[in-house]
Design an enzyme around this catalytic site. Structure first.
Site, PDB file in Angstrom:
ATOM      1  CG  ASP A   1      -0.307  -0.253   2.531  1.00  0.00           C
ATOM      2  OD1 ASP A   1       0.931  -0.288   2.585  1.00  0.00           O
ATOM      3  OD2 ASP A   1      -1.033  -0.412   3.527  1.00  0.00           O
TER       4      ASP A   1
ATOM      5  CG  ASN B   1      -8.889  -0.765  11.661  1.00  0.00           C
ATOM      6  OD1 ASN B   1      -7.934  -1.432  11.245  1.00  0.00           O
ATOM      7  ND2 ASN B   1      -9.358   0.281  11.014  1.00  0.00           N
TER       8      ASN B   1
ATOM      9  CG  HIS C   1      -5.845  -1.649   8.539  1.00  0.00           C
ATOM     10  ND1 HIS C   1      -5.950  -0.313   8.830  1.00  0.00           N
ATOM     11  CD2 HIS C   1      -4.528  -1.942   8.718  1.00  0.00           C
ATOM     12  CE1 HIS C   1      -4.767   0.176   9.151  1.00  0.00           C
ATOM     13  NE2 HIS C   1      -3.889  -0.795   9.098  1.00  0.00           N
TER      14      HIS C   1
ATOM     15  CD  GLU D   1      -8.822   1.590   7.463  1.00  0.00           C
ATOM     16  OE1 GLU D   1      -8.602   0.636   8.246  1.00  0.00           O
ATOM     17  OE2 GLU D   1      -8.423   2.740   7.668  1.00  0.00           O
TER      18      GLU D   1
HETATM   19  C1  GLP Z   1      -0.518   0.466   8.562  1.00  0.00           C
HETATM   20  C2  GLP Z   1      -0.256  -0.109   7.150  1.00  0.00           C
HETATM   21  C3  GLP Z   1      -0.271  -1.590   7.164  1.00  0.00           C
HETATM   22  C4  GLP Z   1       0.418  -2.072   8.412  1.00  0.00           C
HETATM   23  C5  GLP Z   1      -0.469  -1.758   9.592  1.00  0.00           C
HETATM   24  C6  GLP Z   1       0.161  -2.040  10.936  1.00  0.00           C
HETATM   25  O1  GLP Z   1      -1.393   1.503   8.578  1.00  0.00           O
HETATM   26  N1  GLP Z   1      -1.107   0.356   6.134  1.00  0.00           N
HETATM   27  O2  GLP Z   1       0.321  -2.087   5.987  1.00  0.00           O
HETATM   28  O3  GLP Z   1       0.628  -3.438   8.353  1.00  0.00           O
HETATM   29  O4  GLP Z   1      -1.005  -0.467   9.505  1.00  0.00           O
HETATM   30  O5  GLP Z   1       1.121  -1.074  11.294  1.00  0.00           O
HETATM   31  P1  GLP Z   1       2.054  -1.215  12.546  1.00  0.00           P
HETATM   32  O6  GLP Z   1       2.960  -2.345  12.303  1.00  0.00           O
HETATM   33  O7  GLP Z   1       2.813   0.087  12.650  1.00  0.00           O
HETATM   34  O8  GLP Z   1       1.189  -1.417  13.711  1.00  0.00           O
END
Ligand code: GLP
Length: 242
Positions: free
Chosen positions: A67, A136, A138, A143
């Site tokens: 992403d 959440n 995702h 989402e």
């Molecule tokens: C982000 C990204 C995801 C990531 C997730 C967890 O917003 N879009 O690709 O895996 O949220 O992030 P983190 O590892 O900082 O908790």
């Protein structure tokens, strides 16, 4: 689904890097789709060490990213392209020409998404998909929603995600409201999924992902249906599991 629970996020990172090493040993020209966020950072740090010690090479590998924020170009310090260069690609032998990414500053996101999927298909699909999970539920930036997404597309971020991700920005108002993400169907096409989740803040989402019903209200729950999914957790992220 294989679930491994390890003592610390560093241990998770080390174990995750073993899966990457194994993948590249089996197929030097593997196509790997990377994820950002804090969860994969220990793995990236360990992969750099392995590269420096001559234990791994990315010279024939191809990279994608799951992403990207809309509106952030590759020189923006919070763009995922910048993150990948800073935390991995600039420190290993992955050729620049093999580094594929979603352009957050694209003029035409529909064309960007189509070209991205086409490139993945031309390379024979993704061998290994690295994933993190949002609080959440995702994955990528897919989402919670009424139905599972399919193709790569632009999505509106939830207020919760914007709030959680604002820690990376100086001012919460700077967090982009939209992102471009590979869809759930695209993610699920990968031959292997490697999900990394660490920390107490992920415990609830991890429980829903592994023990809950498969529902687009928790997009990560779809990985229960994948034939070759590995979930690496630290004790804290695993603490709500039965
Ligand atoms: C982000 C990204 C995801 C990531 C997730 C967890 O917003 N879009 O690709 O895996 O949220 O992030 P983190 O590892 O900082 O908790």
């Amino acid at each position: 689904m294989i679930i491994e629970v390890l003592a610390s996020k560093e241990a998770v990172g080390k174990r995750a890097s073993e899966y990457i090493v194994n993948q590249l040993q089996n197929k030097k020209s593997s196509t790997i789709c990377f994820a950002t966020g804090s969860s994969p950072l220990p793995m990236y740090a360990h992969l750099i060490e392995l590269y420096k010690s001559g234990s791994i090479s990315f010279a024939a590998a191809h990279a994608f990213n799951v992403d990207e924020y809309c509106g952030l170009g590759e020189t923006h310090p919070q763009s995922f392209r910048y993150y990948m260069k800073e935390n991995l690609f600039d420190h290993i032998d992955l050729p620049l020409k093999n580094q594929n990414y979603l352009h957050g500053d694209a003029c035409d996101f529909k064309a960007e998404a189509e070209n991205y999927e086409k490139k993945i298909a031309e390379l024979g699909g993704i061998d290994l998909q690295i994933l993190g999970i949002g609080e959440n539920g995702h994955i990528g930036f897919n989402e919670p929603s009424p139905r599972f997404s399919e193709n790569t597309q632009v999505v509106e971020l939830t207020e919760e995600t914007i709030a959680v991700n604002s820690r990376f920005f100086e001012n919460p108002d700077e967090v982009p409201r939209y992102a471009i993400t590979m869809g759930i169907r695209e993610i699920m096409k990968a031959r292997m999924l490697l999900m990394i989740a660490t920390g107490k803040s992920k415990a609830e989402a991890v429980k829903k992902m592994i023990e809950g019903e498969i529902t687009p209200a928790c997009p990560a729950s779809i990985i229960q249906q994948h034939e070759n999914a590995v979930v690496l957790l630290d004790y804290e992220a695993a603490s709500f599991l039965q």
